[in-house]
Design a protein around this motif. Structure first.
Motif, PDB file in Angstrom:
ATOM      1  N   SER A  62       1.671   3.208  -5.161  1.00  0.00           N
ATOM      2  CA  SER A  62       0.965   2.299  -4.255  1.00  0.00           C
ATOM      3  C   SER A  62       0.235   1.214  -5.040  1.00  0.00           C
ATOM      4  O   SER A  62      -0.425   1.492  -6.040  1.00  0.00           O
ATOM      5  CB  SER A  62      -0.032   3.099  -3.421  1.00  0.00           C
ATOM      6  N   ILE A  74      -2.146   8.554  -6.463  1.00  0.00           N
ATOM      7  CA  ILE A  74      -2.304   7.155  -6.069  1.00  0.00           C
ATOM      8  C   ILE A  74      -3.230   6.415  -7.029  1.00  0.00           C
ATOM      9  O   ILE A  74      -3.003   5.254  -7.369  1.00  0.00           O
ATOM     10  CB  ILE A  74      -2.848   7.062  -4.625  1.00  0.00           C
ATOM     11  N   ASP A 118       0.828  -1.211   0.000  1.00  0.00           N
ATOM     12  CA  ASP A 118       0.000   0.000   0.000  1.00  0.00           C
ATOM     13  C   ASP A 118       0.860   1.258   0.000  1.00  0.00           C
ATOM     14  O   ASP A 118       0.443   2.308  -0.499  1.00  0.00           O
ATOM     15  CB  ASP A 118      -0.932   0.023   1.212  1.00  0.00           C
ATOM     16  N   GLU A 119       2.034   1.176   0.593  1.00  0.00           N
ATOM     17  CA  GLU A 119       2.902   2.345   0.689  1.00  0.00           C
ATOM     18  C   GLU A 119       3.439   2.750  -0.684  1.00  0.00           C
ATOM     19  O   GLU A 119       3.635   1.900  -1.559  1.00  0.00           O
ATOM     20  CB  GLU A 119       4.087   2.066   1.614  1.00  0.00           C
TER      21      GLU A 119
END
Length: 290
Positions: free
Chosen positions: A77, A117, A44-45
């Motif tokens: 991400s 993102i 996710d980072e």
């Protein structure tokens, strides 16, 4: 040797945070991984990479990028990626992983972070040290690493300043963001197929099974694997079984035959042949070496 832990969905299990901050910054030596490379995974980072020695090839979604000493990458991400060093260059890179929610103050997230993102045309950005905006990011990565290591007074605040600076330079490069729902669906289907393989690799696997997991036809399933992983679905299954067997050979007292059946091979000789082609040594040689 280090073991790179991922779950059935290929999501990295490493906790990318310090005690106080939802981020991590550390050095990675590629060949020290148990596989000899950084295996395919996602998290996710968001990730910033700076090569400090050697060179490596990063495979991100459908593309392969060579990154040399002094240059780096921004990896978005959720994007599938892996890394291999080139020409035994003993590649070492600094990796900065940051929760998207920590990059900027929460009041700015929707306007300045979320569009990046969700951008389907931005799996990565190459950070060329010759570009002013990229050099600013690359230098800030090292400054954050030093702050985490030395922990001077109020270092957490200094880190947030550098993160804001990094993001400002990322936005200043002028990249035009796009969002394509079809591309998002492709990514999701690829992850579904890989997840199914990782859950069922010990048993019999047919091409129809993999295609069904991704809600695709057999031919479309093959195109996905060829385009994104440059291999066939069943070759990926074989290679994944070899990867799993290398862990079992190192960590258990099981015989080569026991490991072969444990990871889904129904022939010891076939297992040995495939292992040798991929690892340049027999399973027994690997077991003794490790």
């Amino acid at each position: 040797m280090k073991s790179f832990q991922i779950d059935q969905n290929l999501k990295e299990m490493t906790q990318h945070r310090t005690v106080d901050l939802p981020m991590a910054c550390y050095e990675t030596t590629i060949h020290q991984n148990i596989h000899g490379y950084i295996p395919l995974h996602w998290h996710d980072e968001i990730q910033f990479v700076r090569i400090i020695r050697g060179e490596a090839i990063f495979k991100i979604n459908e593309e392969s990028i060579v990154v040399g000493e002094g240059d780096g990458l921004y990896i978005n991400s959720g994007c599938l990626h892996m890394a291999e060093e080139i020409n035994q260059s003993n590649c070492v890179y600094v990796c900065l992983n940051v929760s998207p929610y920590f990059v900027l103050h929460s009041e700015f997230y929707n306007n300045y972070v979320y569009p990046y993102i969700r951008a389907t045309n931005l799996p990565y950005l190459f950070l060329d040290s010759n570009d002013f905006w990229a050099r600013n990011i690359l230098d800030a990565i090292l400054k954050i690493k030093k702050l985490i290591e030395r922990k001077p007074t109020l270092f957490e605040l200094d880190i947030t300043v550098h993160l804001t600076f990094i993001w400002q330079n990322l936005m200043n490069n002028g990249f035009k963001l796009e969002h394509n729902p079809v591309e998002m669906q492709k990514d999701q289907r690829m992850k579904q197929m890989l997840n199914w393989i990782h859950q069922h690799y010990t048993g019999k696997i047919l091409l129809d099974d993999i295609a069904k997991a991704g809600q695709l036809s057999r031919s479309e399933c093959c195109r996905y694997f060829k385009r994104i992983l440059n291999t066939t679905p069943l070759n990926y299954v074989t290679n994944y079984r070899i990867q799993k067997s290398s862990v079992f050979l190192k960590q258990t007292d099981a015989s080569v035959t026991e490991v072969a059946y444990q990871v889904g091979f129904n022939s010891t000789s076939y297992f040995i042949d495939k292992f040798k082609k991929l690892m340049d040594m027999t399973p027994l040689e690997y077991k003794r070496l490790k």
